[in-house]
Design an enzyme around this catalytic site. Structure first.
Site, short mmCIF file in Angstrom:
data_model
loop_
_atom_site.label_atom_id
_atom_site.label_comp_id
_atom_site.label_asym_id
_atom_site.label_seq_id
_atom_site.Cartn_x
_atom_site.Cartn_y
_atom_site.Cartn_z
N ASP A 29 0.75 -1.06 0.03
CA ASP A 29 -0.05 0.13 -0.25
C ASP A 29 0.84 1.27 0.07
O ASP A 29 2.13 1.30 0.54
CB ASP A 29 -0.87 0.00 1.15
CG ASP A 29 -2.05 0.66 1.04
OD1 ASP A 29 -2.36 1.33 -0.21
OD2 ASP A 29 -2.77 1.04 1.83
N ARG A 33 0.26 7.58 -2.74
CA ARG A 33 0.69 8.70 -1.93
C ARG A 33 2.33 8.93 -2.06
O ARG A 33 2.53 9.93 -2.25
CB ARG A 33 0.56 8.35 -0.55
CG ARG A 33 -0.86 8.48 0.09
CD ARG A 33 -1.05 7.90 1.48
NE ARG A 33 -1.79 6.49 0.94
CZ ARG A 33 -1.90 5.59 2.13
NH1 ARG A 33 -1.92 5.80 3.10
NH2 ARG A 33 -2.23 4.54 1.67
N ASN A 77 -10.44 -3.29 -6.37
CA ASN A 77 -9.58 -2.21 -7.35
C ASN A 77 -10.03 -1.88 -8.85
O ASN A 77 -9.76 -1.01 -9.39
CB ASN A 77 -7.99 -2.68 -7.44
CG ASN A 77 -7.25 -2.65 -6.29
OD1 ASN A 77 -6.24 -3.38 -5.99
ND2 ASN A 77 -7.71 -1.93 -5.36
N ARG A 80 -11.15 1.67 -9.22
CA ARG A 80 -10.28 2.78 -9.58
C ARG A 80 -10.40 3.48 -10.80
O ARG A 80 -10.97 2.80 -11.71
CB ARG A 80 -8.82 2.44 -9.52
CG ARG A 80 -8.54 1.94 -7.80
CD ARG A 80 -7.13 1.68 -8.00
NE ARG A 80 -6.91 1.26 -6.40
CZ ARG A 80 -6.02 1.66 -5.92
NH1 ARG A 80 -4.92 2.01 -6.61
NH2 ARG A 80 -5.68 1.58 -4.41
N ARG A 197 1.75 -4.75 6.09
CA ARG A 197 1.32 -3.82 5.33
C ARG A 197 2.00 -2.55 5.41
O ARG A 197 2.18 -2.02 6.48
CB ARG A 197 -0.14 -3.87 5.72
CG ARG A 197 -1.09 -3.00 5.11
CD ARG A 197 -2.55 -2.92 5.19
NE ARG A 197 -3.25 -1.98 4.34
CZ ARG A 197 -4.24 -2.06 3.98
NH1 ARG A 197 -5.17 -3.17 4.45
NH2 ARG A 197 -4.84 -1.17 3.19
C1 FPP Z 1 -1.63 -0.04 -3.70
O1 FPP Z 1 -1.20 1.47 -3.58
C2 FPP Z 1 -1.01 -0.74 -4.80
C3 FPP Z 1 -1.69 -1.36 -5.94
C4 FPP Z 1 -3.01 -1.53 -5.75
C5 FPP Z 1 -0.93 -2.13 -6.88
C6 FPP Z 1 0.32 -2.73 -6.48
C7 FPP Z 1 0.94 -3.23 -7.67
C8 FPP Z 1 2.21 -3.39 -7.99
C9 FPP Z 1 3.36 -2.74 -6.88
C10 FPP Z 1 2.85 -3.87 -9.10
C11 FPP Z 1 3.11 -5.50 -9.07
C12 FPP Z 1 3.58 -6.07 -10.24
C13 FPP Z 1 3.61 -7.57 -10.49
C14 FPP Z 1 3.59 -8.01 -11.66
C15 FPP Z 1 3.31 -8.30 -9.45
P1 FPP Z 1 -2.30 2.49 -3.72
O2 FPP Z 1 -2.44 2.89 -5.07
O3 FPP Z 1 -3.55 2.13 -3.00
O4 FPP Z 1 -1.53 3.59 -2.88
P2 FPP Z 1 -2.34 5.08 -2.04
O5 FPP Z 1 -3.13 4.03 -1.03
O6 FPP Z 1 -1.13 5.58 -1.59
O7 FPP Z 1 -3.17 5.58 -2.99
#
Ligand code: FPP
Length: 249
Positions: A29, A33, A77, A80, A197
């Protein structure tokens, strides 16, 4: 691909090799941000998040941690903005295509869990290929939860068992925890010992609901793109200080 400089290549001496978590799960997560703080578009956070995940996978291999499971995309998700969802799907596909050869060499066995049939066809093709090409690998197990939801996973397990009962292949009284677990996506994995997390939120967010019954949870305020080996070291150290009782005294 740009990867952060490698530090802590060997297991740090203050970690007990005989009490390492065998299976680590991560809720990655804070990508959005992280990007906003750098005045960059959110997608740059996801891009950077891939580098973090790649180094964590390598770290698990270096330290002798057998399995890593990452929550890449939840069933929620899809809500989004379309632009971000499309970017993520393309990113998963691109990363798989780019990293497959290295995963084969590194003896990593990759699996995807979740409702994969709803993913774009081209991504499903890459997923199938990566799972087939690494299925005989015996090293680190890398599982990517994509279009995954813990409740949905439990429901599909119930449906599978109910169908067997309906067809007369299973008796209701034979349903037990072991049989139930064998119908989950993670049937061939041990339950996670440690769930990490990032970015401070203290909830499971529909991730591995059954499997985390006795798993230890570690939450850090660090945003996922900044989660490096030093942060992982802190998490494993905290895990080793916990007293796991599994409901006993
Ligand atoms: C959450 O951060 C992250 C995700 C929904 C995507 C995570 C995916 C990757 C890191 C890519 C992985 C790739 C492979 C091929 C396994 P957020 O967007 O919710 O962050 P926020 O809470 O700050 O908005």
């Amino acid at each position: 691909m740009k990867v952060k400089p490698i530090a802590l290549q060997k297991l740090p001496p203050d970690l007990d090799a005989s009490r390492l978590p065998q299976h680590v799960a991560v809720i990655m997560d804070g990508n959005g941000r992280w990007a906003s703080r750098q005045r960059k578009p959110r997608i740059m956070g996801h891009q950077r998040g891939v580098d973090t995940l790649k180094d964590l996978l390598r770290c698990c291999k270096d330290w002798g941690i057998h399995a890593l499971t990452a929550y890449a995309f939840s069933t929620e998700n899809w809500g989004r903005p379309l632009e971000e969802v499309t970017f993520l799907m393309t990113l998963f596909e691109r990363v798989l295509r780019r990293e497959l050869a290295e995963m084969i060499v590194e003896n990593i066995k990759i699996s995807f869990v979740g409702n994969l049939t709803a993913l774009p066809d081209t991504l499903q093709d890459e997923i199938r290929r990566s799972m087939e090409d690494t299925q005989d690998n015996t090293g680190t197990r890398f599982t990517v939860a994509t279009n995954y939801g813990g409740r949905q996973e439990i429901i599909q397990a119930c449906r599978a068992m109910a169908t067997q009962v309906q067809q007369g292949h299973l008796k209701v009284e034979d349903i037990n925890e072991g049989l139930f677990a064998s119908h989950l996506y993670t049937a061939d994995l041990v339950d996670p010992d440690l769930l990490i997390r990032t970015s401070g939120e203290m909830r499971l967010s529909n991730f591995l609901l059954w499997q985390m019954a006795y798993g230890e949870i570690y939450v850090t305020d660090t945003l996922w793109p900044d989660f490096d080996r030093f942060e992982f070291h802190k998490a494993v150290l905290a895990y080793q200080k916990r007293h796991r009782r599994f409901g006993k005294v």
